[in-house]
Design a protein around this motif. Structure first.
Motif, PDB file in Angstrom:
ATOM      1  N   GLU A 177       0.821  -1.213   0.000  1.00 43.23           N
ATOM      2  CA  GLU A 177       0.000   0.000   0.000  1.00 43.23           C
ATOM      3  C   GLU A 177       0.853   1.260   0.000  1.00 43.23           C
ATOM      4  O   GLU A 177       0.429   2.323  -0.474  1.00 43.23           O
TER       5      GLU A 177
ATOM      6  N   ALA B 225      -2.345   1.464  -9.152  1.00 49.29           N
ATOM      7  CA  ALA B 225      -3.665   0.914  -8.824  1.00 49.29           C
ATOM      8  C   ALA B 225      -4.320   0.257 -10.025  1.00 49.29           C
ATOM      9  O   ALA B 225      -5.057  -0.725  -9.881  1.00 49.29           O
TER      10      ALA B 225
ATOM     11  N   GLN C  78      -5.569  -3.517  -9.722  1.00 47.70           N
ATOM     12  CA  GLN C  78      -6.989  -3.824  -9.856  1.00 47.70           C
ATOM     13  C   GLN C  78      -7.225  -4.875 -10.940  1.00 47.70           C
ATOM     14  O   GLN C  78      -8.063  -5.759 -10.780  1.00 47.70           O
TER      15      GLN C  78
ATOM     16  N   LYS D 165      -9.175  -4.911  -0.690  1.00 49.07           N
ATOM     17  CA  LYS D 165      -9.205  -5.269  -2.107  1.00 49.07           C
ATOM     18  C   LYS D 165      -9.341  -4.006  -2.945  1.00 49.07           C
ATOM     19  O   LYS D 165     -10.047  -3.065  -2.569  1.00 49.07           O
ATOM     20  N   TYR D 166      -8.668  -3.988  -4.096  1.00 49.72           N
ATOM     21  CA  TYR D 166      -8.768  -2.844  -4.991  1.00 49.72           C
ATOM     22  C   TYR D 166     -10.096  -2.869  -5.742  1.00 49.72           C
ATOM     23  O   TYR D 166     -10.385  -3.810  -6.489  1.00 49.72           O
ATOM     24  N   GLU D 167     -10.904  -1.848  -5.509  1.00 48.81           N
ATOM     25  CA  GLU D 167     -12.155  -1.652  -6.225  1.00 48.81           C
ATOM     26  C   GLU D 167     -12.269  -0.181  -6.584  1.00 48.81           C
ATOM     27  O   GLU D 167     -12.075   0.692  -5.734  1.00 48.81           O
TER      28      GLU D 167
ATOM     29  N   PHE E 262     -10.230   1.493  -8.136  1.00 47.96           N
ATOM     30  CA  PHE E 262      -8.882   2.042  -7.935  1.00 47.96           C
ATOM     31  C   PHE E 262      -8.652   2.539  -6.516  1.00 47.96           C
ATOM     32  O   PHE E 262      -7.881   3.466  -6.274  1.00 47.96           O
ATOM     33  N   TYR E 263      -9.340   1.898  -5.587  1.00 50.22           N
ATOM     34  CA  TYR E 263      -9.221   2.288  -4.181  1.00 50.22           C
ATOM     35  C   TYR E 263      -9.269   1.028  -3.329  1.00 50.22           C
ATOM     36  O   TYR E 263     -10.013   0.084  -3.629  1.00 50.22           O
ATOM     37  N   LEU E 264      -8.478   0.993  -2.269  1.00 48.29           N
ATOM     38  CA  LEU E 264      -8.471  -0.162  -1.387  1.00 48.29           C
ATOM     39  C   LEU E 264      -9.661  -0.109  -0.430  1.00 48.29           C
ATOM     40  O   LEU E 264      -9.796   0.841   0.344  1.00 48.29           O
TER      41      LEU E 264
END
Length: 420
Positions: A307, A314, A318, A410-412, A414-416
């Motif tokens: 991170e 990202a 992703q 989890k990357y969703e 483009f964000y954890l």
């Protein structure tokens, strides 16, 4: 307790030391003054028709008559550099700032519990980030007699401190270091930041229970340090699955994944675990996984430090359906976090850092234990949901206690985001 001269040091615009002076002076009072409580909800009462006859925050008789709980907070403030003619190095100033930020969050937590009538006496000691000083503090009778000790911060200082303190029979909190309890082998130590072992166990548990794979591929760079992750990971998978899940560990050279292709599924998710933190290895290996993902379903689990790495984009993570573990993910839209931010800004006229948030969580947790009359010689550590992480503290025989909880992110978009 530290005493500090009141002359102003020559630090060219650095205002943090003013806060240090306030911290040290404020910590001398036997009872912490209350402020608005940021996290835990408190009961509200209807105002009396004659408020002058009944103070709103009048402490209960139970707390008023109780002996104050004594807390010793040991931080690398480096106050010897604040006197005239001395100056901080860049590293020293960063440690001092970290100490002040942690203190401010910690004291705000004590204030919120004190609002309910609890009584605390907080002493602050300067470890100077020096093993010899930490060793000396371990001989201090006031520290030894404390109901709770928080600190030192760094592993070498903890070793030196606990070596002279001996077996105390009451908790010594390691507040910011993820060093494994086996490093110290002190039965009184409470390690709050989960060591890497528990990140590996957390990832393994999640994969077994949620992914339910038939195979797991561990891609290593060949460095022995990666065994600190791979060994507990495999042990956990084997234990939970009764060895029904095959764990395949392979050393990857120059991103060559060809030898694994025959073992991959074209329909089920292929679970890859990459415990490395080496930039060159990650850049090549993840590009190879990205190419592989065009033909095979890929789900990737990585090291918790990923991170922090700006070189890992990202968009790529992703595409690889990447998950990582975390022990300090703050949800800033959460109501409790919003309340904390509001209170912190009001009191300190500044934005809280990660250290301030951890100081608050840890201060709130242990202050509540003390306020509830917990027997600190045989403490029962209940689960706790903090702002930066949850606490699920387990006993390690001969090594004290350790917080074993980590979140799965989890990357969703483009964000954890947390998955659990």
């Amino acid at each position: 307790m530290i005493s500090v001269r009141n002359h102003r040091p020559q630090l060219s615009g650095n205002k943090w030391l003013i806060l240090v002076l306030v911290a040290v002076i404020g910590a001398c009072s036997p009872k912490v003054q209350p402020v608005s409580k940021p996290v835990a909800k408190t009961k509200t009462e209807k105002p009396d028709k004659k408020p002058e006859d009944k103070p709103v925050n009048k402490p209960s008789a139970k707390h008023s008559e109780a002996k104050p709980s004594v807390i010793s907070l040991i931080l690398p403030l480096g106050l010897d550099h604040s006197v005239a003619g001395q100056k901080f190095s860049r590293a020293g100033l960063e440690k001092a700032n970290m100490s002040v930020e942690y203190y401010q969050g910690f004291k705000l937590a004590l204030d919120s519990v004190a609002k309910e009538g609890a009584n605390f006496k907080l002493h602050i000691y300067d470890s100077k980030d020096d093993a010899a000083q930490a060793h000396s503090l371990g001989l201090n009778p006031q520290i030894k007699a404390s109901d709770l000790i928080v600190g030192p911060i760094f592993p070498e200082d903890i070793k030196a401190f606990t070596s002279t303190l001996g077996k105390r029979g009451k908790p010594i909190v390691s507040p910011l270091s993820p060093a494994a309890p086996a490093t110290f082998k002190n039965p009184d130590l409470v390690t709050i930041i989960p060591p890497l072992e528990y990140h590996a166990k957390g990832a393994a548990t999640y994969i077994v229970k949620e992914e339910k794979p038939k195979k797991i591929f561990i891609l290593t760079s060949g460095y022995s340090e990666e065994k600190q992750y791979t060994s507990p990971f495999k042990q956990t998978v084997d234990s939970l699955s009764k060895r029904k899940i095959q764990v395949i560990t392979t050393t990857i050279s120059r991103g060559n994944l060809t030898p694994l292709v025959k073992q991959l599924s074209t329909s089920d998710q292929n679970i890859f675990v990459v415990p490395s933190t080496k930039q060159a290895f990650l850049m090549v290996t993840l590009r190879s996984l990205d190419a592989l993902a065009k033909s095979y379903p890929v789900t990737l689990y990585g090291h918790p430090n990923w991170e922090k790495f700006a070189f890992l984009k990202a968009t790529l993570l992703q595409r690889l359906n990447t998950h990582i573990t975390s022990s300090d993910k703050v949800e800033y839209k959460n109501g409790n976090t919003v309340n904390f931010l509001r209170s912190y800004r009001k009191v300190y006229q500044a934005e809280p850092t990660d250290f301030a948030i951890k100081g608050f969580d840890e201060g709130l947790y242990f202050a509540k234990l003390l306020a509830d009359g917990e027997d600190m010689t045989h403490p029962e550590f209940d689960d706790f949901r903090g702002l930066h992480n949850s606490f699920h503290i387990i006993k390690k025989r001969g090594e004290g206690w350790v917080n074993s909880h980590v979140d799965i992110l989890k990357y969703e978009n483009f964000y954890l985001k947390k998955t659990e």
